[in-house]
Scaffold this motif. Structure first.
Motif, PDB file in Angstrom:
ATOM      1  N   THR A 308       0.846  -1.193   0.000  1.00 11.40           N
ATOM      2  CA  THR A 308       0.000   0.000   0.000  1.00 11.40           C
ATOM      3  C   THR A 308       0.883   1.246   0.000  1.00 11.40           C
ATOM      4  O   THR A 308       2.096   1.173   0.244  1.00 11.40           O
ATOM      5  N   ASP A 309       0.257   2.391  -0.255  1.00  9.55           N
ATOM      6  CA  ASP A 309       1.056   3.608  -0.387  1.00  9.55           C
ATOM      7  C   ASP A 309       1.682   4.062   0.931  1.00  9.55           C
ATOM      8  O   ASP A 309       2.581   4.901   0.932  1.00  9.55           O
ATOM      9  N   GLY A 310       1.213   3.507   2.056  1.00  7.07           N
ATOM     10  CA  GLY A 310       1.848   3.833   3.322  1.00  7.07           C
ATOM     11  C   GLY A 310       3.290   3.373   3.387  1.00  7.07           C
ATOM     12  O   GLY A 310       4.081   3.902   4.182  1.00  7.07           O
ATOM     13  N   VAL A 311       3.652   2.404   2.541  1.00  2.00           N
ATOM     14  CA  VAL A 311       5.034   1.919   2.504  1.00  2.00           C
ATOM     15  C   VAL A 311       5.910   2.897   1.725  1.00  2.00           C
ATOM     16  O   VAL A 311       6.930   3.382   2.222  1.00  2.00           O
ATOM     17  N   VAL A 312       5.521   3.198   0.487  1.00  2.25           N
ATOM     18  CA  VAL A 312       6.366   4.027  -0.374  1.00  2.25           C
ATOM     19  C   VAL A 312       6.302   5.503   0.004  1.00  2.25           C
ATOM     20  O   VAL A 312       7.141   6.296  -0.427  1.00  2.25           O
ATOM     21  N   GLU A 313       5.312   5.904   0.810  1.00  3.20           N
ATOM     22  CA  GLU A 313       5.206   7.301   1.229  1.00  3.20           C
ATOM     23  C   GLU A 313       5.770   7.541   2.625  1.00  3.20           C
ATOM     24  O   GLU A 313       5.667   8.651   3.149  1.00  3.20           O
ATOM     25  N   ALA A 314       6.351   6.515   3.237  1.00  2.00           N
ATOM     26  CA  ALA A 314       7.003   6.707   4.537  1.00  2.00           C
ATOM     27  C   ALA A 314       8.236   7.587   4.347  1.00  2.00           C
ATOM     28  O   ALA A 314       9.046   7.361   3.447  1.00  2.00           O
ATOM     29  N   ARG A 315       8.381   8.596   5.170  1.00  2.00           N
ATOM     30  CA  ARG A 315       9.471   9.561   5.027  1.00  2.00           C
ATOM     31  C   ARG A 315      10.478   9.417   6.159  1.00  2.00           C
ATOM     32  O   ARG A 315      10.128   9.044   7.286  1.00  2.00           O
ATOM     33  N   ASP A 316      11.713   9.761   5.846  1.00  2.00           N
ATOM     34  CA  ASP A 316      12.745   9.808   6.879  1.00  2.00           C
ATOM     35  C   ASP A 316      12.837  11.218   7.444  1.00  2.00           C
ATOM     36  O   ASP A 316      11.993  12.076   7.141  1.00  2.00           O
ATOM     37  N   THR A 317      13.822  11.485   8.260  1.00  2.00           N
ATOM     38  CA  THR A 317      13.940  12.794   8.907  1.00  2.00           C
ATOM     39  C   THR A 317      14.173  13.924   7.906  1.00  2.00           C
ATOM     40  O   THR A 317      13.895  15.083   8.193  1.00  2.00           O
ATOM     41  N   TYR A 322      10.413   6.321   1.148  1.00  2.00           N
ATOM     42  CA  TYR A 322      11.082   5.029   1.270  1.00  2.00           C
ATOM     43  C   TYR A 322      11.270   4.415  -0.117  1.00  2.00           C
ATOM     44  O   TYR A 322      10.287   4.172  -0.846  1.00  2.00           O
ATOM     45  N   PRO A 323      12.511   4.132  -0.535  1.00  2.00           N
ATOM     46  CA  PRO A 323      12.772   3.573  -1.870  1.00  2.00           C
ATOM     47  C   PRO A 323      12.558   2.066  -1.883  1.00  2.00           C
ATOM     48  O   PRO A 323      13.507   1.270  -1.829  1.00  2.00           O
ATOM     49  N   LEU A 324      11.304   1.647  -1.995  1.00  2.00           N
ATOM     50  CA  LEU A 324      10.974   0.236  -1.848  1.00  2.00           C
ATOM     51  C   LEU A 324      11.673  -0.638  -2.884  1.00  2.00           C
ATOM     52  O   LEU A 324      12.281  -1.659  -2.541  1.00  2.00           O
ATOM     53  N   ALA A 325      11.573  -0.260  -4.171  1.00  2.00           N
ATOM     54  CA  ALA A 325      12.166  -1.099  -5.219  1.00  2.00           C
ATOM     55  C   ALA A 325      13.671  -1.248  -5.037  1.00  2.00           C
ATOM     56  O   ALA A 325      14.239  -2.323  -5.249  1.00  2.00           O
ATOM     57  N   LEU A 347      11.991  -0.569   7.023  1.00  2.00           N
ATOM     58  CA  LEU A 347      10.987   0.492   6.882  1.00  2.00           C
ATOM     59  C   LEU A 347      10.869   1.306   8.162  1.00  2.00           C
ATOM     60  O   LEU A 347      10.822   2.546   8.123  1.00  2.00           O
ATOM     61  N   LEU A 348      10.824   0.638   9.307  1.00  2.00           N
ATOM     62  CA  LEU A 348      10.724   1.367  10.575  1.00  2.00           C
ATOM     63  C   LEU A 348      11.990   2.178  10.848  1.00  2.00           C
ATOM     64  O   LEU A 348      11.918   3.285  11.394  1.00  2.00           O
ATOM     65  N   ALA A 349      13.151   1.635  10.481  1.00  2.00           N
ATOM     66  CA  ALA A 349      14.390   2.396  10.646  1.00  2.00           C
ATOM     67  C   ALA A 349      14.384   3.635   9.767  1.00  2.00           C
ATOM     68  O   ALA A 349      14.821   4.715  10.190  1.00  2.00           O
ATOM     69  N   HIS A 350      13.864   3.516   8.557  1.00  2.00           N
ATOM     70  CA  HIS A 350      13.789   4.662   7.646  1.00  2.00           C
ATOM     71  C   HIS A 350      12.852   5.737   8.200  1.00  2.00           C
ATOM     72  O   HIS A 350      13.153   6.939   8.104  1.00  2.00           O
ATOM     73  N   ALA A 351      11.731   5.320   8.787  1.00  2.00           N
ATOM     74  CA  ALA A 351      10.723   6.267   9.277  1.00  2.00           C
ATOM     75  C   ALA A 351      10.963   6.700  10.711  1.00  2.00           C
ATOM     76  O   ALA A 351      10.113   7.395  11.289  1.00  2.00           O
ATOM     77  N   GLY A 352      12.064   6.310  11.311  1.00  2.00           N
ATOM     78  CA  GLY A 352      12.345   6.711  12.686  1.00  2.00           C
ATOM     79  C   GLY A 352      11.528   5.970  13.715  1.00  2.00           C
ATOM     80  O   GLY A 352      11.277   6.495  14.808  1.00  2.00           O
TER      81      GLY A 352
END
Length: 398
Positions: A308-317, A322-325, A347-352
């Motif tokens: 879902t878009d919640g994965v690719v739209e997760a942002r870092d600081t 998030y670069p899923l591919a 993913l969680l590390a990327h999003a803090g």
């Protein structure tokens, strides 16, 4: 396993509570000893209230009452040492400490009752969420499946994202979707879509008829349940995939949902060409929408990743998505379970450590076949893979 972990957890909590109980008792002993040896002009007795005030943070009302009684007895001992228990100053201190201890015990009892109520509500909520989002089987047809759900709302296991998989004749049908909104308020619409998909999958032979049924279900829901102030704002994206057991030509149709990723051995990630139609529920009275049926080759040894878009739209600081591919290219040779493990941690590390939106992923792995079967169909497989690569190149474009 859960029962054992729960019992061990309670045992560890009780052991830590007994250890923490030494803190208020030590405070009472130290304050009493120092005050008894201090000059009469110095009064440390009022500090004894710290002991019962600290106790509710790790113990219940009975332990708090015991600590309060111990503190009151210590205050009486101090009074006897410094001029007698009958002096007005000591009487006031004893009464004040006793009253404050009673109030702290009452607070502790109310807090424990509220925690019990909250635990019961959480248990009911978890049961309802499990009924709504059935766990996907580890194996369905020729596919191994692993899934991951990360809810953005605290204490929620699911939210506005949804997925389901079901057997239909000689194929597996998979739905992944995203209802507008997040967390618990979006569960109602998610339940509607899941129910319509599970029922409609066994009634319709084609994905185009199935997605029309989903569109009609959402339209009826919004007409009956949508508040006037939210008119036209409730919709859902959805991706439906049909994977035949014996044919590697996989069909899919999208209603505003992002395309899947096809992971092949050797760190190869491709994106099948997708022509999405509008999301479900955009039109209050749905017109006849032509849903494009896209096809691609899903070969033995490949893994299909839906998200879902919640994965690719997760942002870092720094605000980067998030670069899923790019990330999943590292794990194309891993099992679906290992892939989900890596993606959750990364993913969680990327999003803090916290996502701003619900996120769901499904990994579908088609088991490799033996060389004899591959030899009999080798040319067809190669042609399908080339077609996929060509579609991806055309989708990315200049």
């Amino acid at each position: 396993m859960r029962l054992r972990l729960g019992t061990a957890g309670r045992r560890r909590f009780w052991q830590s509570s007994k250890a923490l109980l030494l803190l208020p008792i030590t405070l009472i002993v130290v304050i009493t000893a120092v005050d008894m040896k201090a000059p009469t002009s110095i009064h440390l007795g009022p500090a004894l209230v710290i002991a019962p005030a600290l106790t509710p943070s790790f113990a219940g009302p009975r332990t708090t009452a015991a600590v309060g009684a111990l503190a009151t007895l210590a205050q009486i001992l101090i009074a006897v040492t410094h001029g007698g228990i009958g002096t007005s100053n000591h009487v006031v201190q004893i009464i004040t400490l006793a009253v404050l201890s009673v109030l702290v015990v009452l607070y502790s009892a109310l807090r424990e009752r509220r925690q019990a109520q909250l635990a019961q509500v959480r248990t009911v909520a978890e049961a309802a969420q499990h009924v709504l989002m059935w766990p996907l089987p580890e194996q369905i047809g020729p596919l191994r499946i692993a899934s991951l759900y990360l809810a953005a709302e605290d204490e929620a296991q699911i939210g506005g994202d949804l997925y389901a998989a079901t057997r239909c004749d000689d194929a597996v049908r998979v739905l992944i979707g995203d209802v507008r909104g997040k967390g618990l308020p979006a569960i109602g619409e998610a339940a509607l879509l899941l129910g319509a998909f599970r029922e409609g999958s066994h009634r319709h032979h084609g994905l185009d008829d199935l997605v029309t049924t989903l569109e009609q279900s959402v339209a009826r829901y919004t007409a009956d349940m949508e508040p006037e102030e939210e008119a036209g704002e409730r919709f859902a994206t959805a991706l439906l995939v049909e994977i035949p057991d014996r044919d590697q030509t996989t069909r899919m149709t999208s209603c505003g949902h992002p395309p899947p990723l096809l992971l092949s051995p050797g760190h190869v990630v491709t994106m099948p060409s997708l022509h999405p139609s509008p999301p479900l529920g955009v039109q209050v009275v749905p017109a006849k929408v032509e849903h494009t049926l896209d096809v691609f080759s899903f070969e033995p040894g490949d893994t299909l990743l839906l998200y879902t878009d919640g994965v690719v739209e997760a942002r870092d600081t720094r605000g980067r998505f998030y670069p899923l591919a790019e990330r999943v290219a590292r794990w194309t040779d891993d099992s679906p379970e290992a892939l989900m493990h890596h993606l959750r941690r990364d993913l969680l590390a990327h999003a803090g450590g916290r996502l701003g939106d619900d996120a769901a992923l499904i990994a579908l792995h088609r088991a490799p076949v033996d060389r004899h079967r591959l030899h009999g169909h080798g040319r067809g497989h190669g042609h399908g893979r080339a077609a996929v690569r060509q579609d991806v190149a055309g989708a990315e474009g200049p």
